[in-house]
Design a protein around this motif. Structure first.
Motif, mmCIF file in Angstrom:
data_model
loop_
_atom_site.group_PDB
_atom_site.id
_atom_site.type_symbol
_atom_site.label_atom_id
_atom_site.label_comp_id
_atom_site.label_asym_id
_atom_site.label_seq_id
_atom_site.Cartn_x
_atom_site.Cartn_y
_atom_site.Cartn_z
ATOM 1 N N ALA A 156 -9.382 4.873 41.095
ATOM 2 C CA ALA A 156 -9.608 6.284 41.411
ATOM 3 C C ALA A 156 -9.029 6.718 42.748
ATOM 4 C CB ALA A 156 -11.114 6.578 41.381
ATOM 5 N N LYS A 157 -9.033 5.840 43.727
ATOM 6 C CA LYS A 157 -8.649 6.232 45.081
ATOM 7 C C LYS A 157 -7.252 6.834 45.139
ATOM 8 C CE LYS A 157 -8.312 4.520 49.833
ATOM 9 N NZ LYS A 157 -8.486 3.341 50.736
ATOM 10 N N HIS A 158 -6.333 6.257 44.391
ATOM 11 C CA HIS A 158 -4.935 6.687 44.471
ATOM 12 C C HIS A 158 -4.475 7.411 43.200
ATOM 13 C CE1 HIS A 158 -4.631 4.391 48.150
ATOM 14 N NE2 HIS A 158 -5.046 3.308 47.508
ATOM 15 N N ASN A 159 -5.427 7.871 42.388
ATOM 16 C CA ASN A 159 -5.041 8.525 41.143
ATOM 17 C C ASN A 159 -5.983 9.683 40.867
ATOM 18 O OD1 ASN A 159 -5.154 8.948 38.090
ATOM 19 N ND2 ASN A 159 -3.361 7.629 38.294
ATOM 20 N N PHE A 160 -5.478 10.906 41.001
ATOM 21 C CA PHE A 160 -6.336 12.083 40.857
ATOM 22 C C PHE A 160 -6.884 12.216 39.439
ATOM 23 C CE2 PHE A 160 -7.206 16.495 39.870
ATOM 24 C CZ PHE A 160 -7.996 16.879 40.933
ATOM 25 N N GLY A 161 -6.067 11.927 38.423
ATOM 26 C CA GLY A 161 -6.509 12.082 37.043
ATOM 27 C C GLY A 161 -7.679 11.174 36.720
ATOM 28 N N ILE A 162 -7.602 9.916 37.139
ATOM 29 C CA ILE A 162 -8.711 8.988 36.899
ATOM 30 C C ILE A 162 -9.925 9.392 37.724
ATOM 31 C CG2 ILE A 162 -9.471 6.610 37.320
ATOM 32 C CD1 ILE A 162 -6.823 5.658 36.261
ATOM 33 N N ARG A 163 -9.691 9.858 38.941
ATOM 34 C CA ARG A 163 -10.809 10.315 39.768
ATOM 35 C C ARG A 163 -11.521 11.501 39.109
ATOM 36 N NH1 ARG A 163 -8.114 10.204 44.003
ATOM 37 N NH2 ARG A 163 -7.701 12.390 44.514
ATOM 38 N N LYS A 205 15.716 18.129 29.225
ATOM 39 C CA LYS A 205 16.217 16.869 28.674
ATOM 40 C C LYS A 205 15.844 15.684 29.565
ATOM 41 C CE LYS A 205 20.332 14.596 26.808
ATOM 42 N NZ LYS A 205 19.960 13.287 27.403
ATOM 43 N N SER A 206 15.929 15.869 30.866
ATOM 44 C CA SER A 206 15.566 14.787 31.784
ATOM 45 C C SER A 206 14.102 14.415 31.628
ATOM 46 C CB SER A 206 15.844 15.207 33.235
ATOM 47 O OG SER A 206 17.221 15.362 33.460
ATOM 48 N N PHE A 207 13.250 15.421 31.468
ATOM 49 C CA PHE A 207 11.823 15.147 31.316
ATOM 50 C C PHE A 207 11.555 14.415 30.004
ATOM 51 C CE2 PHE A 207 7.433 16.289 30.178
ATOM 52 C CZ PHE A 207 6.779 15.824 31.312
ATOM 53 N N VAL A 208 12.185 14.854 28.924
ATOM 54 C CA VAL A 208 12.004 14.183 27.630
ATOM 55 C C VAL A 208 12.480 12.739 27.708
ATOM 56 C CG1 VAL A 208 12.821 14.107 25.244
ATOM 57 C CG2 VAL A 208 12.053 16.267 26.221
ATOM 58 N N ASP A 209 13.647 12.516 28.318
ATOM 59 C CA ASP A 209 14.182 11.159 28.425
ATOM 60 C C ASP A 209 13.261 10.256 29.250
ATOM 61 O OD1 ASP A 209 16.345 11.947 26.932
ATOM 62 O OD2 ASP A 209 17.706 12.173 28.639
ATOM 63 N N MET A 210 12.602 10.839 30.236
ATOM 64 C CA MET A 210 11.672 10.078 31.057
ATOM 65 C C MET A 210 10.422 9.690 30.264
ATOM 66 S SD MET A 210 9.805 11.312 34.584
ATOM 67 C CE MET A 210 11.381 11.703 35.324
ATOM 68 N N HIS A 234 0.731 12.113 34.911
ATOM 69 C CA HIS A 234 1.707 12.348 33.847
ATOM 70 C C HIS A 234 2.388 13.708 33.969
ATOM 71 C CE1 HIS A 234 -1.840 14.378 32.277
ATOM 72 N NE2 HIS A 234 -1.118 14.958 31.351
ATOM 73 N N LEU A 235 1.818 14.618 34.789
ATOM 74 C CA LEU A 235 2.394 15.953 34.934
ATOM 75 C C LEU A 235 3.192 16.133 36.222
ATOM 76 C CD1 LEU A 235 -0.590 18.017 33.543
ATOM 77 C CD2 LEU A 235 1.670 17.791 32.496
ATOM 78 N N ILE A 236 3.072 15.208 37.150
ATOM 79 C CA ILE A 236 3.817 15.328 38.412
ATOM 80 C C ILE A 236 5.331 15.403 38.173
ATOM 81 C CG2 ILE A 236 4.413 14.087 40.530
ATOM 82 C CD1 ILE A 236 1.463 13.282 40.740
ATOM 83 N N PRO A 237 5.914 14.591 37.265
ATOM 84 C CA PRO A 237 7.357 14.736 37.017
ATOM 85 C C PRO A 237 7.742 16.114 36.480
ATOM 86 C CG PRO A 237 6.570 12.639 36.160
ATOM 87 C CD PRO A 237 5.361 13.426 36.541
ATOM 88 N N LEU A 238 6.857 16.731 35.684
ATOM 89 C CA LEU A 238 7.134 18.075 35.178
ATOM 90 C C LEU A 238 7.255 19.055 36.336
ATOM 91 C CD1 LEU A 238 7.217 19.855 32.498
ATOM 92 C CD2 LEU A 238 4.823 20.362 33.008
ATOM 93 N N VAL A 239 6.354 18.918 37.309
ATOM 94 C CA VAL A 239 6.374 19.790 38.484
ATOM 95 C C VAL A 239 7.611 19.509 39.334
ATOM 96 C CG1 VAL A 239 5.128 20.454 40.578
ATOM 97 C CG2 VAL A 239 3.849 19.922 38.487
ATOM 98 N N GLU A 240 7.881 18.231 39.574
ATOM 99 C CA GLU A 240 8.994 17.878 40.452
ATOM 100 C C GLU A 240 10.348 18.251 39.860
ATOM 101 O OE1 GLU A 240 8.329 13.723 41.135
ATOM 102 O OE2 GLU A 240 6.955 14.087 42.812
ATOM 103 N N TRP A 292 0.617 10.491 26.175
ATOM 104 C CA TRP A 292 1.308 10.382 27.463
ATOM 105 C C TRP A 292 0.355 10.319 28.647
ATOM 106 C CZ3 TRP A 292 3.696 15.566 29.542
ATOM 107 C CH2 TRP A 292 2.817 16.627 29.310
ATOM 108 N N ASP A 293 -0.895 10.758 28.483
ATOM 109 C CA ASP A 293 -1.831 10.777 29.602
ATOM 110 C C ASP A 293 -2.896 9.687 29.517
ATOM 111 O OD1 ASP A 293 -3.282 11.756 27.462
ATOM 112 O OD2 ASP A 293 -4.280 13.321 28.603
ATOM 113 N N ASN A 294 -2.835 8.810 28.506
ATOM 114 C CA ASN A 294 -3.950 7.892 28.260
ATOM 115 C C ASN A 294 -4.134 6.847 29.350
ATOM 116 O OD1 ASN A 294 -4.437 7.465 24.654
ATOM 117 N ND2 ASN A 294 -4.697 9.228 25.980
#
Length: 469
Positions: free
Chosen positions: A86-93, A442-447, A404-410, A190-192
């Protein structure tokens, strides 16, 4: 004379998503090119299945009721896993906070104790110790002998679990291990890994979508080795390239009473855990009523397959020009704790989804997997997230911090809007000019998807056949 099959795949279907991924998309027919026989071990009732080939057998599985002791060890395993990361992962926290009980029932009190103890003791060794206690608690349950008889009779060489998390698969996994049967699982969303709890158990092999998911699996499960992981893509999107799933524009517009001369905006809803869908639909309807859009449009709203559409009754009444697609996912059975997971899609519903995405001008959704679906058709996506926890809207901006959504934002692959003005501007900009984000999509899908959709079923079966002893 009894038939002897040299290579038999055991395919475990737990829910409607597994049915969509591995039954509707013709995975079984492709498996029969590698295996001599497929045994479908199903927690869904037999009547939901289509006619199957001669070399396929469907065996119903009775789920066992989870005893209190089993629940306690499982809960400790899951919470300790989340405490560890949890400490380093907001989704799990976020998941850790969301699943903390406030009840004073026996389970509520134990839940509180688990959270306190696991905050101190949550090493990987402790997590695996809790899992061993969970699995030992199955001893003496009649379901183990029932599963053992099924596996000895059907004689699969590999047992493939199409979902890695449901607790109902744990007794079957224990029996398979006791028989020395190789097991594999598919990480189905993708988020599991980066925002959910622990898997149901330890498997011989793991099938993942991409290199990104492989890295996450190694991070969150340090006892798993690289040799236990295969990158296979995901069958979730395979129907989009399958010609059996039709997508004619004229049929779509006629079915949903759409104007063929106007562009189609598609709004896809999450389930009721995402609170702001009615809010964003209200904004969209008000834009149209006030003539704020640069041109007339069709709006088709697709609700979540995981819920009944009653949540949107007020919106439907207020904006009669909205057209509605209620996914054809019928509840197969209801005794399960998560009865929504037993909703089974029809073949026609996947045809509808493919057609909707093919002919949409763009789609709107609150950061759901449908973003990837849309990108596969190179469709622009607007992701409205107005809520920040302090402005009166339910906080959906928190999802922007999920791994799992940070790459979408970046990558800036979608149009993320945080207020009414940005929402209107994004809609009008797409109606006027489209966008220039095709390369980012396309980059996001390939990732996210590491294998061509054409090769997904082939890669899965190649990975499974290698496990045969």
């Amino acid at each position: 004379m009894q038939n002897y099959y040299n290579r038999t795949l055991g395919l475990v279907i737990t829910d409607g998503v597994g049915f969509r991924n591995f039954i509707i998309n013709d995975f079984v027919s492709e498996a029969l090119q590698v295996f001599d026989r497929v045994v479908i071990l199903s927690f869904l009732p037999l009547e939901v299945y289509p006619t199957v080939p001669d070399r396929v057998e469907i065996v119903p599985l009775r789920p066992s009721d989870e005893r209190f002791l089993t629940w306690m060890f499982r809960k400790f395993k899951e919470v300790a896993h989340m405490q560890r990361h949890a400490k380093h992962n907001f989704g799990i926290r976020n998941s850790l906070q969301r699943t903390r009980s406030t009840a004073w029932s026996p389970k509520g009190i134990v839940n509180r104790c688990i959270y306190v103890i696991s905050k101190i003791f949550h090493s990987e060794g402790v997590v695996l110790g809790a899992e061993r206690l969970q699995y030992n608690s199955f001893i003496g349950q009649p379901i183990l002998e029932e599963y053992r008889e099924i596996l000895l009779r059907t004689r699969p060489d590999v047992l493939f679990f199409t979902h890695q998390r449901p607790p109902i698969i744990a007794p079957l996994l224990k029996v398979a291990e006791s028989l020395g049967l190789p097991t594999a699982t598919f990480v189905f969303s993708w988020d599991n890994l980066a925002s959910k709890g622990r898997m149901a158990g330890s498997f011989s092999h793991y099938l993942v979508w991409s290199s990104l998911m492989k890295a996450e699996l190694l991070e969150f499960y340090p006892r798993i080795t690289e040799q236990q992981i295969s990158i296979v893509g995901t069958p979730q999107f395979v129907p989009f390239i399958d010609s059996r799933f039709t997508n004619e524009r004229e049929a779509l517009f006629r079915k949903f009473d759409l104007n063929p001369d106007l562009p189609l905006i598609v709004y896809t809803c999450n389930d009721s855990t995402i609170k702001n869908d009615p809010v964003y639909l209200d904004f969209l309807g008000s834009f149209i009523e006030a003539a704020k859009l640069v041109r007339a449009v069709n709006v088709l709203v697709r609700t979540s397959p995981a819920e009944v559409p009653g949540r949107f009754a007020a919106v439907a009444e207020k904006y009669p020009f909205f057209k509605w697609n209620y996914p054809d996912w019928k509840v197969a059975k209801t005794p399960f704790t998560e009865s929504w997971s037993q909703r089974v899609p029809s073949f026609q519903d996947l045809c509808d989804l493919k057609s909707i995405l093919t002919h949409a001008a763009f789609t709107i959704n609150v950061l759901s997997t449908i973003t990837i679906d849309s990108f596969l058709f190179d469709k622009p996506v607007i992701n409205p997230v107005f809520g920040n926890g302090t402005n009166g809207y339910w906080d959906d901006q928190k999802y922007l911090k999920f791994r799992h959504l940070i790459p979408l934002v970046e990558l800036k692959a979608s149009h993320i809007v945080t207020d009414e003005k940005q929402f209107l501007e994004a809609i009008n900009r797409l109606l006027l000019h489209g966008d220039d984000k095709s390369a980012q999509r396309k980059s996001f899908v390939d990732m996210q998807i590491g294998v061509s959709l054409k090769k997904v079923n082939q890669e899965i079966n190649a990975s499974l056949i290698r496990l045969k002893k």
